[in-house]
Design a protein around this motif. Sequence first.
Motif, mmCIF file in Angstrom:
data_model
loop_
_atom_site.group_PDB
_atom_site.id
_atom_site.type_symbol
_atom_site.label_atom_id
_atom_site.label_comp_id
_atom_site.label_asym_id
_atom_site.label_seq_id
_atom_site.Cartn_x
_atom_site.Cartn_y
_atom_site.Cartn_z
ATOM 1 N N ARG A 435 8.554 -100.487 40.411
ATOM 2 C CA ARG A 435 7.128 -100.677 40.692
ATOM 3 C C ARG A 435 6.596 -101.801 39.822
ATOM 4 O O ARG A 435 7.220 -102.198 38.833
ATOM 5 C CB ARG A 435 6.369 -99.384 40.393
ATOM 6 N N ALA A 440 2.509 -100.138 42.332
ATOM 7 C CA ALA A 440 2.897 -100.451 43.704
ATOM 8 C C ALA A 440 4.398 -100.664 43.798
ATOM 9 O O ALA A 440 5.004 -101.326 42.944
ATOM 10 C CB ALA A 440 2.163 -101.692 44.187
ATOM 11 N N TYR A 447 2.864 -96.284 46.667
ATOM 12 C CA TYR A 447 2.763 -96.311 45.212
ATOM 13 C C TYR A 447 3.610 -95.184 44.625
ATOM 14 O O TYR A 447 3.969 -94.234 45.321
ATOM 15 C CB TYR A 447 1.297 -96.165 44.786
#
Length: 496
Positions: A435, A440, A447
């Motif tokens: 991420r 994200a 997410y």
Amino acid sequence: MADPKGFLRHPRREWPRRPVGERVKDWDEAYVPGAPLPLIEEQADRCMDCGVPFCHQACPLGNLIPEWNDLVSRADWRAAAERLHATNNFPEFTGRLCPAPCEAGCVLAIDQPAVTIKNVEAAIADRVWADGLAPPVPPERLTGKSVGIVGSGPAGLAAAQQLTRAGHTVVVYERDDRAGGLLRYGIPAFKMAKHHLERRLAQLRAEGTRFRTSTEVGRDIGAAALRSRHDAVVLAVGATAWRELPVPGRELVGVTQAMEYLPQANRVCEGDLGVSPLSAAGRHVVIVGGGDTGADCLGTAVREGAASVTQVDIRALPPTERDETADPWPTYPTVHRVSPAHEEAEALGFGQNPDADARLFAASTLRFSGDAAGRVQAVHLGTVDTRRRPVPGAERVLRADLVLLALGFRGPQVTVGSAVSELGVTVAPDGTVARDGGYATNVPGVYVAGDAGRGQSLVVWAIAEGRAAAAAVDRHLMGSTSLPSPVTAYDGPLRP
């Protein structure tokens, strides 16, 4: 600060535990019910309201600790509850389960015992419910946006509550039959009674959060269908891929993972089972792993009536006081800690060695041996030095007909058909979901929060990440957000 000399007048006094002989006969919490309230105002007086409160920095939630300490010392419970909930959705969870890095960062702890921050937090949380200070907070208006959250542990629940209160329609998907994740089936009831969880789930439902239990993404609902139903998805599946112990004899019957054992005991407490199929009753139990999960197994085995229980830790016995060179204040120190489960096992003489000590340090598991039917009978241990190198000739054998592996977790399950696999998110080399700093993943609109992205961590980090990921999702959906974001995905605990 209500009493400028409080830290001089009052010694540290902690929440008292029930007598060992009493509490091992039931699954109730180990601490005396309601006991913090008579002494907690005095303990809150010990807070110095220091100019630079390092407890804020040590806590990933950024809890406003001096503020609610001052309010508790003045017996203003309503205001204390408001300040506590301003940063923490579930203080009754953290007040019982968090190892309190905030106390390690307490300025008073430089040369005195720290303020009992964790006990004050738990007392406020309990007073909140006793006085009806935690009503549902439904949104004033709906945004028309929908968010799917996969997983109902502390990260998923925190994200769900924040996003629901922001006006989004939130659906939480949980593969188990009840919501709560590890709070439900991983944490024993003697550590946190399940009514604390049930009250929060009822609050979330009253606010508008929807729960779909017995629903596994990848099996009961496909990733494509999930993404088409929702404008954003939050992966909060935790780190459930356990670490293995590849030594001879691992295949023997009776050698099992801790997280195969603990949920069965919790299901007995829930009334789903009369007796756990993995019950330790009458058995000689060896727990491989010296962490919190191992301690949970220890307390569970004692309550099930094990013949003996020994927890094996490869680490050397830690010191009783902070090593200022290795762990300078305000970092969280490596010191010898005795949990209620350790206290129980040692007080009742559950260990197998001559001193009846239920914990063995500097011990490495070499192999398991069994009988002709393939059932485990013994654990063969070697002694290691401070660098975990074998000490020649220093071996011992422990009797065992149940071995529990509590070696921690790598990250989320990434097998074919899992939520991680089906959604097509990138998995980092360490096994966690990759991420960016804003939570994200590589898949637009998806997410990740909590242990699935951070790796195995603390409940307080999970709640902080759930709140921060909710802010990121809200910004993605609405262009801006007023939700708090206490940590980034790259933040970590205070280190030397």
